[in-house]
Design an enzyme around this catalytic site. Structure first.
Site, mmCIF file in Angstrom:
data_model
loop_
_atom_site.group_PDB
_atom_site.id
_atom_site.type_symbol
_atom_site.label_atom_id
_atom_site.label_comp_id
_atom_site.label_asym_id
_atom_site.label_seq_id
_atom_site.Cartn_x
_atom_site.Cartn_y
_atom_site.Cartn_z
ATOM 1 N N PRO A 9 0.842 -1.214 0.000
ATOM 2 C CG PRO A 9 0.061 -0.997 2.205
ATOM 3 C CD PRO A 9 0.804 -1.924 1.300
ATOM 4 C CG MET A 10 3.562 2.604 -1.582
ATOM 5 S SD MET A 10 4.867 2.667 -2.819
ATOM 6 C CE MET A 10 4.153 1.681 -4.140
ATOM 7 C CD GLN A 63 -2.617 0.240 5.211
ATOM 8 O OE1 GLN A 63 -2.415 1.379 4.785
ATOM 9 N NE2 GLN A 63 -1.642 -0.595 5.497
ATOM 10 C CB CYS A 92 1.518 5.027 8.816
ATOM 11 S SG CYS A 92 1.781 6.656 8.107
ATOM 12 C CG ASN A 186 7.129 -3.871 2.618
ATOM 13 O OD1 ASN A 186 6.978 -2.951 3.415
ATOM 14 N ND2 ASN A 186 7.253 -3.672 1.330
ATOM 15 N N GLY A 187 10.120 -4.350 2.200
ATOM 16 C CA GLY A 187 11.186 -3.375 2.416
ATOM 17 C C GLY A 187 12.383 -3.659 1.532
ATOM 18 N N GLY A 210 6.953 -2.192 -2.808
ATOM 19 C CA GLY A 210 6.444 -0.822 -2.787
ATOM 20 C C GLY A 210 7.150 0.062 -3.792
ATOM 21 N NE ARG A 211 10.774 2.724 -0.513
ATOM 22 C CZ ARG A 211 11.838 2.750 0.270
ATOM 23 N NH1 ARG A 211 12.464 3.887 0.484
ATOM 24 N NH2 ARG A 211 12.291 1.639 0.820
HETATM 25 C C1 FMN Z 1 4.737 7.244 -0.955
HETATM 26 C C2 FMN Z 1 4.528 6.120 0.026
HETATM 27 C C3 FMN Z 1 3.283 5.952 0.601
HETATM 28 C C4 FMN Z 1 3.060 4.916 1.509
HETATM 29 N N1 FMN Z 1 1.820 4.747 2.037
HETATM 30 C C5 FMN Z 1 1.564 3.681 2.838
HETATM 31 C C6 FMN Z 1 0.243 3.407 3.290
HETATM 32 O O1 FMN Z 1 -0.718 4.109 2.968
HETATM 33 N N2 FMN Z 1 0.075 2.319 4.103
HETATM 34 C C7 FMN Z 1 1.111 1.512 4.486
HETATM 35 O O2 FMN Z 1 0.913 0.538 5.211
HETATM 36 N N3 FMN Z 1 2.366 1.743 4.054
HETATM 37 C C8 FMN Z 1 2.611 2.783 3.225
HETATM 38 N N4 FMN Z 1 3.875 2.988 2.737
HETATM 39 C C9 FMN Z 1 4.931 2.014 3.077
HETATM 40 C C10 FMN Z 1 5.043 0.911 2.026
HETATM 41 O O3 FMN Z 1 3.883 0.108 1.990
HETATM 42 C C11 FMN Z 1 6.251 -0.007 2.299
HETATM 43 O O4 FMN Z 1 6.071 -0.597 3.561
HETATM 44 C C12 FMN Z 1 7.572 0.744 2.288
HETATM 45 O O5 FMN Z 1 7.656 1.644 1.214
HETATM 46 C C13 FMN Z 1 8.752 -0.236 2.225
HETATM 47 O O6 FMN Z 1 8.695 -1.042 1.083
HETATM 48 P P1 FMN Z 1 9.562 -0.727 -0.255
HETATM 49 O O7 FMN Z 1 10.996 -0.665 0.152
HETATM 50 O O8 FMN Z 1 9.253 -1.874 -1.187
HETATM 51 O O9 FMN Z 1 9.081 0.589 -0.767
HETATM 52 C C14 FMN Z 1 4.121 4.032 1.854
HETATM 53 C C15 FMN Z 1 5.368 4.213 1.275
HETATM 54 C C16 FMN Z 1 5.593 5.229 0.368
HETATM 55 C C17 FMN Z 1 6.955 5.388 -0.237
#
Ligand code: FMN
Length: 297
Positions: A9-10, A63, A92, A186-187, A210-211
């Site tokens: 989720p982002m 979510q 968050c 994740n991460g 995610g990103r």
């Molecule tokens: C722009 C942005 C918005 C995000 N919004 C949420 C969100 O709404 N809910 C959530 O659980 N995590 C949110 N995250 C966290 C991501 O779900 C994820 O846990 C985090 O980016 C690490 O994973 P990655 O390295 O693959 O990006 C957000 C991350 C980013 C960068």
């Protein structure tokens, strides 16, 4: 969750259009952006844009975030029929969210987190997952995991950083999966190879990306698209976004441009030009011209 590899989720990114593009490339499931439980119970209408659409609802978890167990349960009940499962945000790290005792603040108050899970579980028929970090200031994952399982959650996803770390350092995949419920890691998962390694290291059942998917949805298929395919994806994504939010799409699409043009010849100049565009037709033409230039050079 419904497979091994999902879109994390982002907020501001994983709206309907982007989820659809990621599904096209093999994401097995996705989440909505986080929805405020308080806001939802006050006004469903302004939150409608976050709710999954019919054609994807079997693959999208909804979510919610908040700190009041009853409000969270009420919000979950209102939303449950619109998605595949309900996810509770306990990760968050944004100040505005923590200040209200929501998101990763729940990692400091595990009793509250448990109560939220219990109330949401009581309120809905659908499965309930929780998305956490390792801890708030330090790694308490084992304690958090036990609490989440005890409260009756059906799944857990963990971002391998503490809340205090925000996005700094490298996420760890070395967590202890006791295996009572499906666990997603994740991460910093930046390829399908990473996904494999992260699952091996953690013993997780799957991953969330995610990103790395932003402007790079083919990460879910792990093949490099041709210029033609890349252009088609860009145009399809933009068209979907335009249908979803109208002319605002031009500005919103800017978030994806760096990803979509990463590593391409002349990308820097192209980006600085396209970021100034405000007209949808101009934006499309600009991409078409750029990809024609790439093809011929
Ligand atoms: C722009 C942005 C918005 C995000 N919004 C949420 C969100 O709404 N809910 C959530 O659980 N995590 C949110 N995250 C966290 C991501 O779900 C994820 O846990 C985090 O980016 C690490 O994973 P990655 O390295 O693959 O990006 C957000 C991350 C980013 C960068």
């Amino acid at each position: 969750m419904l497979g091994k590899i999902g879109l994390a989720p982002m907020a501001g990114i994983t709206n309907y259009s982007f989820r659809k593009i990621c599904f096209d490339f093999g994401a097995e499931f996705a989440y909505t952006e986080m929805i405020s439980s308080e806001s939802l119970i006050r006004n469903i209408k302004i939150n409608e844009k976050y709710i999954p659409k019919k054609d994807e609802k079997d693959k999208v978890g909804i979510q919610i975030f908040g700190s009041d167990p009853i409000v969270m349960a009420d919000a979950a009940k209102i939303l449950e029929e619109n998605g595949a499962w309900i996810d509770i945000n306990a990760g968050c790290p944004v100040r505005k969210v923590i200040k209200k005792g929501a998101g990763s603040a729940l990692l400091k108050d595990v009793k509250k987190l448990k109560k939220i899970i219990e109330e949401v579980k009581k309120a809905v028929k659908s499965k309930v997952s929780v998305k956490v970090r390792l801890g708030f200031e330090e790694d308490n994952f084992e304690k958090i995991y036990d609490a989440v399982v005890e409260a009756g959650a059906d799944m857990i996803a963990v971002h391998g950083r503490t809340a205090k770390q925000m996005y700094s350092g490298k996420a760890t995949w070395e967590i202890k999966n006791k295996g009572y419920i499906p666990l997603y890691i994740n991460g910093d998962i930046n390829s399908l190879d990473d996904a494999k390694v992260a699952m091996e290291v953690s013993g997780a059942d799957g991953v969330l990306i995610g990103r790395s998917s932003i402007g790079n949805p083919w990460i879910f298929s792990d093949r490099t698209p041709s210029f033609e395919e890349r252009l088609n994806v860009i145009l399809k994504h933009f068209e979907l976004l335009k249908r979803e939010i109208g002319n605002m799409a031009v500005v919103e699409f800017r978030k994806f441009i760096a990803g979509y043009t990463k590593g391409l010849k002349g990308a820097r100049e192209f980006r600085s030009n396209i970021m100034k565009i405000e007209d949808p037709e101009n934006l499309i033409q600009c991409f078409v011209n750029y990809f024609l230039y790439l093809k011929n050079s």
